[in-house]
Design a protein around this motif. Structure first.
Motif, PDB file in Angstrom:
ATOM      1  N   THR A 140       2.660   1.278   2.209  1.00  0.00           N
ATOM      2  CA  THR A 140       4.083   1.062   1.381  1.00  0.00           C
ATOM      3  C   THR A 140       3.772   1.183  -0.036  1.00  0.00           C
ATOM      4  O   THR A 140       4.405   1.361  -0.939  1.00  0.00           O
ATOM      5  N   ASP A 141       2.440   1.662  -0.346  1.00  0.00           N
ATOM      6  CA  ASP A 141       1.829   1.738  -1.761  1.00  0.00           C
ATOM      7  C   ASP A 141       1.739   3.146  -2.196  1.00  0.00           C
ATOM      8  O   ASP A 141       0.940   3.984  -1.791  1.00  0.00           O
ATOM      9  N   ALA A 142       2.824   3.774  -2.719  1.00  0.00           N
ATOM     10  CA  ALA A 142       2.448   5.318  -3.052  1.00  0.00           C
ATOM     11  C   ALA A 142       1.306   5.507  -3.945  1.00  0.00           C
ATOM     12  O   ALA A 142       0.736   6.690  -3.823  1.00  0.00           O
ATOM     13  N   GLU A 143       0.816   4.627  -5.109  1.00  0.00           N
ATOM     14  CA  GLU A 143      -0.136   5.016  -6.003  1.00  0.00           C
ATOM     15  C   GLU A 143      -1.662   4.887  -5.034  1.00  0.00           C
ATOM     16  O   GLU A 143      -2.288   5.901  -5.333  1.00  0.00           O
ATOM     17  N   ALA A 144      -1.448   4.038  -4.216  1.00  0.00           N
ATOM     18  CA  ALA A 144      -2.692   4.014  -3.299  1.00  0.00           C
ATOM     19  C   ALA A 144      -2.928   5.168  -2.475  1.00  0.00           C
ATOM     20  O   ALA A 144      -4.064   5.747  -2.499  1.00  0.00           O
ATOM     21  N   ILE A 145      -1.819   5.891  -2.051  1.00  0.00           N
ATOM     22  CA  ILE A 145      -1.448   7.027  -1.086  1.00  0.00           C
ATOM     23  C   ILE A 145      -2.308   8.311  -1.887  1.00  0.00           C
ATOM     24  O   ILE A 145      -2.986   9.043  -1.541  1.00  0.00           O
ATOM     25  N   ASP A 146      -1.592   8.156  -3.207  1.00  0.00           N
ATOM     26  CA  ASP A 146      -1.963   9.317  -4.059  1.00  0.00           C
ATOM     27  C   ASP A 146      -3.533   9.392  -4.372  1.00  0.00           C
ATOM     28  O   ASP A 146      -4.162  10.332  -4.495  1.00  0.00           O
ATOM     29  N   LYS A 147      -4.148   8.027  -4.437  1.00  0.00           N
ATOM     30  CA  LYS A 147      -5.637   8.002  -4.581  1.00  0.00           C
ATOM     31  C   LYS A 147      -6.350   8.725  -3.360  1.00  0.00           C
ATOM     32  O   LYS A 147      -7.355   9.263  -3.448  1.00  0.00           O
ATOM     33  N   ILE A 148      -5.933   8.347  -2.054  1.00  0.00           N
ATOM     34  CA  ILE A 148      -6.323   8.872  -1.010  1.00  0.00           C
ATOM     35  C   ILE A 148      -6.381  10.433  -1.087  1.00  0.00           C
ATOM     36  O   ILE A 148      -7.435  11.083  -0.854  1.00  0.00           O
ATOM     37  N   TYR A 149      -5.072  10.899  -1.240  1.00  0.00           N
ATOM     38  CA  TYR A 149      -5.140  12.279  -1.464  1.00  0.00           C
ATOM     39  C   TYR A 149      -6.064  12.937  -2.587  1.00  0.00           C
ATOM     40  O   TYR A 149      -6.735  14.009  -2.273  1.00  0.00           O
ATOM     41  N   ALA A 150      -6.133  12.190  -3.567  1.00  0.00           N
ATOM     42  CA  ALA A 150      -7.277  12.713  -4.575  1.00  0.00           C
ATOM     43  C   ALA A 150      -8.752  12.569  -3.959  1.00  0.00           C
ATOM     44  O   ALA A 150      -9.181  13.693  -4.495  1.00  0.00           O
ATOM     45  N   LEU A 151      -8.969  11.449  -3.576  1.00  0.00           N
ATOM     46  CA  LEU A 151     -10.438  11.396  -3.146  1.00  0.00           C
ATOM     47  C   LEU A 151     -10.613  12.368  -2.051  1.00  0.00           C
ATOM     48  O   LEU A 151     -11.746  13.028  -1.743  1.00  0.00           O
ATOM     49  N   LYS A 152      -9.911  12.703  -1.111  1.00  0.00           N
ATOM     50  CA  LYS A 152      -9.925  13.671   0.026  1.00  0.00           C
ATOM     51  C   LYS A 152     -10.207  15.043  -0.449  1.00  0.00           C
ATOM     52  O   LYS A 152     -10.320  15.974   0.242  1.00  0.00           O
ATOM     53  N   LYS A 153      -9.343  15.321  -1.659  1.00  0.00           N
ATOM     54  CA  LYS A 153      -8.895  16.645  -2.228  1.00  0.00           C
ATOM     55  C   LYS A 153      -8.102  17.460  -1.020  1.00  0.00           C
ATOM     56  O   LYS A 153      -8.441  18.393  -0.743  1.00  0.00           O
ATOM     57  N   ARG A 154      -7.083  16.467  -0.899  1.00  0.00           N
ATOM     58  CA  ARG A 154      -6.130  17.133   0.292  1.00  0.00           C
ATOM     59  C   ARG A 154      -4.914  17.321  -0.333  1.00  0.00           C
ATOM     60  O   ARG A 154      -4.325  16.498  -1.242  1.00  0.00           O
ATOM     61  N   ALA A 155      -4.385  18.350   0.032  1.00  0.00           N
ATOM     62  CA  ALA A 155      -2.983  18.864  -0.522  1.00  0.00           C
ATOM     63  C   ALA A 155      -1.712  17.877   0.000  1.00  0.00           C
ATOM     64  O   ALA A 155      -2.107  17.326   1.036  1.00  0.00           O
ATOM     65  N   GLU A 156      -1.174  17.320  -1.080  1.00  0.00           N
ATOM     66  CA  GLU A 156      -0.169  16.429  -0.624  1.00  0.00           C
ATOM     67  C   GLU A 156       0.937  16.825   0.619  1.00  0.00           C
ATOM     68  O   GLU A 156       1.633  15.929   1.154  1.00  0.00           O
ATOM     69  N   SER A 157       1.036  18.215   0.865  1.00  0.00           N
ATOM     70  CA  SER A 157       1.963  18.653   1.798  1.00  0.00           C
ATOM     71  C   SER A 157       1.189  18.550   3.181  1.00  0.00           C
ATOM     72  O   SER A 157       2.122  18.588   4.035  1.00  0.00           O
ATOM     73  N   LYS A 158      -0.033  18.053   3.111  1.00  0.00           N
ATOM     74  CA  LYS A 158      -0.722  17.770   4.352  1.00  0.00           C
ATOM     75  C   LYS A 158      -0.546  16.307   4.747  1.00  0.00           C
ATOM     76  O   LYS A 158      -1.030  15.611   4.165  1.00  0.00           O
ATOM     77  N   ALA A 159       0.574  15.934   5.756  1.00  0.00           N
ATOM     78  CA  ALA A 159       0.749  14.517   6.059  1.00  0.00           C
ATOM     79  C   ALA A 159      -0.369  13.915   6.443  1.00  0.00           C
ATOM     80  O   ALA A 159      -1.533  14.397   7.231  1.00  0.00           O
ATOM     81  N   MET A 160      -0.339  12.684   6.360  1.00  0.00           N
ATOM     82  CA  MET A 160      -1.453  11.577   6.786  1.00  0.00           C
ATOM     83  C   MET A 160      -0.688  10.781   7.758  1.00  0.00           C
ATOM     84  O   MET A 160       0.489  10.622   7.720  1.00  0.00           O
ATOM     85  N   ILE A 161      -1.303   9.872   8.623  1.00  0.00           N
ATOM     86  CA  ILE A 161      -0.674   8.689   9.571  1.00  0.00           C
ATOM     87  C   ILE A 161      -0.876   7.558   8.925  1.00  0.00           C
ATOM     88  O   ILE A 161      -1.484   7.262   8.085  1.00  0.00           O
ATOM     89  N   CYS A 162      -0.141   6.786   9.790  1.00  0.00           N
ATOM     90  CA  CYS A 162      -0.331   5.314   9.510  1.00  0.00           C
ATOM     91  C   CYS A 162      -0.624   4.543  10.781  1.00  0.00           C
ATOM     92  O   CYS A 162      -0.272   5.063  11.788  1.00  0.00           O
ATOM     93  N   LEU A 163      -1.223   3.384  10.836  1.00  0.00           N
ATOM     94  CA  LEU A 163      -1.378   2.648  12.000  1.00  0.00           C
ATOM     95  C   LEU A 163      -0.408   1.234  11.934  1.00  0.00           C
ATOM     96  O   LEU A 163      -0.202   0.632  10.938  1.00  0.00           O
TER      97      LEU A 163
END
Length: 189
Positions: free
Chosen positions: A36-59
Motif C-alpha cells: 500500500t506504500d507507493a514510495e516503497a514500491i518506487d524504490k523497488i522499481y529503481a533497485l531492480k532497474k525495472r520499467a514501471e509498466s512491468k507489473a509486480m505481484i503482491c502476497l
C-alpha cells in the motif's frame, strides 16, 4: 518458529516506515515492501532497474485478505487455488486498496495467497499485503539461493531476512489470469 517470530519483529518496523526487505517467499527469494506504500514500491522499481509498466505481484495471507484487495474474486479462482499443486499467482481485475503504482495499466494485479508459514505470519502481523518480486536486476536470471543474489540488490534493501528458503524447487509461481467472465488464461506454468 522462534526464529521466524524474531525476524518478524525486526521486519515490521522496516515495512511500516517504507523500507525494503529481501526475504524467502513460498517460491524464490524476493524483494518486498508494504503493497500500500507507493514510495516503497518506487524504490523497488529503481533497485531492480525495472520499467514501471512491468507489473509486480503482491502476497496475501489467506482468502479473507484476498477478498479485501480485489473488487470481486471470481468463483473459479477458489477452485484453481484449491487444486493447484504449486504456488499460483492469479491476475485479478479491479484490485482495491493497494498503491496505484502496483496496479497494471489494464487495472489488474497479480496476487498470490501464500502457503509458506513465515510469509503468512508476516503478512498477518503487518495486516496488509506485501510486494513480491524476484531478487534480481530486471532481465537477469532469478537467483536460486542467497549466494546468487547480486551485491547491488543485497545493499539496496533495508533488511535481509535471516531464514532459509523452504521451497527446494526454487521456481517462480505459476501465473494465471482470470477475466471478469471467469475465462482462465495460463500466463506462466
Amino acid at each position: 518458529m522462534i526464529e521466524q517470530q524474531l525476524e518478524i519483529e525486526k521486519i515490521l518496523p522496516i515495512l511500516k516506515r517504507g523500507g525494503l526487505i529481501l526475504y524467502p517467499t513460498d517460491t524464490v527469494w524476493g524483494i518486498g515492501c508494504d503493497a500500500t506504500d507507493a514510495e516503497a514500491i518506487d524504490k523497488i522499481y529503481a533497485l531492480k532497474k525495472r520499467a514501471e509498466s512491468k507489473a509486480m505481484i503482491c502476497l496475501v495471507s489467506d482468502f479473507k485478505m484476498l477478498q479485501q484487495y480485489v473488487e470481486e474474486v471470481p468463483e473459479v479462482a477458489y477452485d484453481v487455488l484449491k487444486y493447484a499443486t504449486k504456488a499460483t499467482t492469479i491476475i485479478y481485475d479491479r484490485p482495491l486498496r493497494v498503491a496505484e503504482n502496483l496496479i497494471a495499466s489494464d487495472n489488474t494485479l497479480g496476487i498470490r495467497v501464500v502457503r509458506d508459514p513465515f510469509c503468512g505470519k508476516l503478512i498477518r502481523k503487518l495486516k496488509r499485503p506485501i510486494v513480491s518480486t524476484s531478487a534480481n536486476i530486471s532481465g537477469a536470471s532469478t537467483p536460486r539461493n542467497l549466494k546468487e543474489i547480486s551485491k547491488e540488490i543485497l545493499e539496496g534493501v533495508d533488511y535481509v531476512v535471516n531464514l532459509p528458503l523452504q521451497n527446494k524447487d526454487v521456481k517462480p509461481s505459476s501465473i494465471i489470469k482470470i477475466g471478469g467472465d471467469s475465462t482462465v488464461k495460463i500466463i506462466r506454468k
